[in-house]
Design an enzyme around this catalytic site. Structure first.
Site, PDB file in Angstrom:
ATOM      1  N   PRO A  32       0.825  -1.362  -0.065  1.00 57.64           N
ATOM      2  CA  PRO A  32      -0.224   0.088   0.154  1.00 57.64           C
ATOM      3  C   PRO A  32       0.894   1.102  -0.200  1.00 57.64           C
ATOM      4  O   PRO A  32       0.480   2.468  -0.353  1.00 57.64           O
ATOM      5  CB  PRO A  32      -0.845  -0.155   1.341  1.00 57.64           C
ATOM      6  CG  PRO A  32      -0.195  -1.035   2.253  1.00 57.64           C
ATOM      7  CD  PRO A  32       0.513  -2.223   1.150  1.00 57.64           C
TER       8      PRO A  32
ATOM      9  N   ASP B 246     -10.829   2.101 -24.146  1.00 52.73           N
ATOM     10  CA  ASP B 246     -10.833   1.866 -22.571  1.00 52.73           C
ATOM     11  C   ASP B 246     -10.988   3.227 -22.266  1.00 52.73           C
ATOM     12  O   ASP B 246     -10.441   4.112 -22.223  1.00 52.73           O
ATOM     13  CB  ASP B 246      -9.446   1.373 -22.091  1.00 52.73           C
ATOM     14  CG  ASP B 246      -9.510  -0.132 -22.132  1.00 52.73           C
ATOM     15  OD1 ASP B 246     -10.757  -0.814 -22.214  1.00 52.73           O
ATOM     16  OD2 ASP B 246      -8.431  -0.979 -21.996  1.00 52.73           O
TER      17      ASP B 246
ATOM     18  N   GLU C   3       2.199  -7.289   8.681  1.00 50.99           N
ATOM     19  CA  GLU C   3       2.071  -5.888   8.753  1.00 50.99           C
ATOM     20  C   GLU C   3       2.995  -5.216   7.925  1.00 50.99           C
ATOM     21  O   GLU C   3       3.196  -4.143   7.821  1.00 50.99           O
ATOM     22  CB  GLU C   3       2.299  -5.671  10.196  1.00 50.99           C
ATOM     23  CG  GLU C   3       0.956  -5.419  11.112  1.00 50.99           C
ATOM     24  CD  GLU C   3       0.291  -7.094  11.190  1.00 50.99           C
ATOM     25  OE1 GLU C   3       1.028  -8.128  11.310  1.00 50.99           O
ATOM     26  OE2 GLU C   3      -1.137  -7.195  10.914  1.00 50.99           O
TER      27      GLU C   3
ATOM     28  N   ARG D  33      -4.157  -7.858 -20.749  1.00 49.75           N
ATOM     29  CA  ARG D  33      -5.221  -7.475 -21.858  1.00 49.75           C
ATOM     30  C   ARG D  33      -4.620  -6.548 -22.776  1.00 49.75           C
ATOM     31  O   ARG D  33      -5.055  -6.280 -23.825  1.00 49.75           O
ATOM     32  CB  ARG D  33      -6.391  -7.058 -20.962  1.00 49.75           C
ATOM     33  CG  ARG D  33      -6.252  -5.640 -20.184  1.00 49.75           C
ATOM     34  CD  ARG D  33      -7.555  -5.508 -19.556  1.00 49.75           C
ATOM     35  NE  ARG D  33      -8.600  -4.963 -20.251  1.00 49.75           N
ATOM     36  CZ  ARG D  33      -8.634  -3.902 -20.898  1.00 49.75           C
ATOM     37  NH1 ARG D  33      -7.835  -3.037 -20.796  1.00 49.75           N
ATOM     38  NH2 ARG D  33     -10.128  -3.758 -21.815  1.00 49.75           N
TER      39      ARG D  33
HETATM   40  N1  ADE Z   1      -0.973  -4.929  -0.070  1.00 48.17           N
HETATM   41  C1  ADE Z   1      -1.976  -4.636   1.087  1.00 48.17           C
HETATM   42  N2  ADE Z   1      -2.608  -3.556   0.517  1.00 48.17           N
HETATM   43  C2  ADE Z   1      -2.267  -3.326  -0.862  1.00 48.17           C
HETATM   44  C3  ADE Z   1      -2.619  -2.649  -1.945  1.00 48.17           C
HETATM   45  N3  ADE Z   1      -3.580  -1.546  -1.647  1.00 48.17           N
HETATM   46  N4  ADE Z   1      -1.978  -2.190  -3.008  1.00 48.17           N
HETATM   47  C4  ADE Z   1      -0.965  -3.191  -3.278  1.00 48.17           C
HETATM   48  N5  ADE Z   1      -0.611  -4.024  -2.220  1.00 48.17           N
HETATM   49  C5  ADE Z   1      -1.122  -4.116  -1.054  1.00 48.17           C
END
Ligand code: ADE
Length: 289
Positions: free
Chosen positions: A128, A208, A155, A193
């Protein structure tokens, strides 16, 4: 061998077609891509890779995916892949050694090899905290021959993986998943794709959402009238130019209404800009043109 175990776990991994390793010039070879996916949960990939477009892309040789179980590369007796963080705090952190062990063993071994330009495959950590995955990034990756995807878990991942192994970090959105596996599948899908020949209708990619920085406008199919809701007359007119113009305006309208922030980066013609100015004026006056 761990790679084989992972491949058998999912039961669907195809080896790269012979042309992947061959010396055919780029133009005469079908566009294909190989993903090495490093994960603690190879079984998460089974369903998505065995259905629809991704399944077909593997059958036609456009796509190959090898799943590598990181746990198989943990050298201790219990195959430990996570530990509590130094300095305390909650949760567990994915250890560096098995991740390095897996990626280095696979990428240094035989496989589809380097890109045409002799480039090393990118090693992308799904997290994330990565940069936001976009259509533009997908387009860039679609030009590569081989990509390694590392799925973070727990985590977090030991920082040394980010610093000394990953060449890029991608996030698929501002929310936290239980791990990078679903994000890796998103990347595989969005990139695959785009390869020539993967989609039945090549114009689908051109039209797209996000391709020229705009959202797509509305689509309709039969019946012409559904519960009294009619298909816009212009789509039935047979006037291709008028239809194309309407579609463009609807794409602009939708982007303006839902994701105005995209317009700053979109490729816009003077006519598009005129239309947007009208939308803006109408919005100020509180009416829809
Ligand atoms: N791992 C956990 N959340 C994620 C996200 N939003 N994007 C990529 N990998 C992740």
């Amino acid at each position: 061998m761990a790679e084989g175990v992972a491949e058998n776990t999912a039961g669907l991994m195809s080896k790269s077609p012979a042309s992947d390793t061959g010396r055919m010039p780029f133009a005469s070879r079908p566009a294909s891509i190989h993903f090495d996916v490093f994960t603690l949960f190879p079984e998460m990939f089974g369903g998505p890779l065995q259905a629809s477009m991704l399944k077909r892309a593997q059958e036609t040789g456009h796509l190959s995916v090898a799943l590598h179980d990181i746990r198989e590369y943990a050298t201790d007796k219990h195959h430990v892949t996570d530990e509590p963080p130094y300095g305390g705090g909650g949760g567990m952190v994915m250890k560096a050694e098995p991740v390095f062990g897996a990626v280095e063993a696979v990428l240094s071994g035989s496989g589809p090899g380097q890109d045409d330009e002799g480039m090393e495959p990118p090693v992308i950590l799904l997290t994330p905290q990565g940069r936001l995955f976009t259509q533009e990034i997908a387009r860039g990756l679609a030009g590569r021959r081989r990509i390694a995807l590392v799925c973070g878990r727990y985590e977090g991942v030991d920082e040394r993986v980010r610093q000394h192994l990953a060449t890029d970090e991608l996030s698929i959105g501002d929310y936290v998943l239980t791990g990078g596996e679903l994000a890796a599948l998103v990347v595989i899908d969005a990139v695959t794709r785009l390869l020539p020949g993967v989609l039945g209708d090549p114009t689908a990619v051109v039209e797209d959402s996000h391709v020229d920085g705009l959202l797509e406008g509305p689509h309709y199919t039969r019946p012409r009238s559904f519960r009294g809701w009619e298909v816009p007359e212009i789509l039935l007119s047979g006037d291709h130019e008028a239809v194309a113009c309407w579609r463009r305006e609807e794409a602009l309208r939708r982007t303006f209404e839902r994701r105005p922030g995209l317009l700053g980066q979109a490729r816009l013609t003077p006519r598009d800009r005129e239309f947007l100015l009208r939308l803006l004026e109408d919005a100020r006056r509180g009416r829809r043109p």
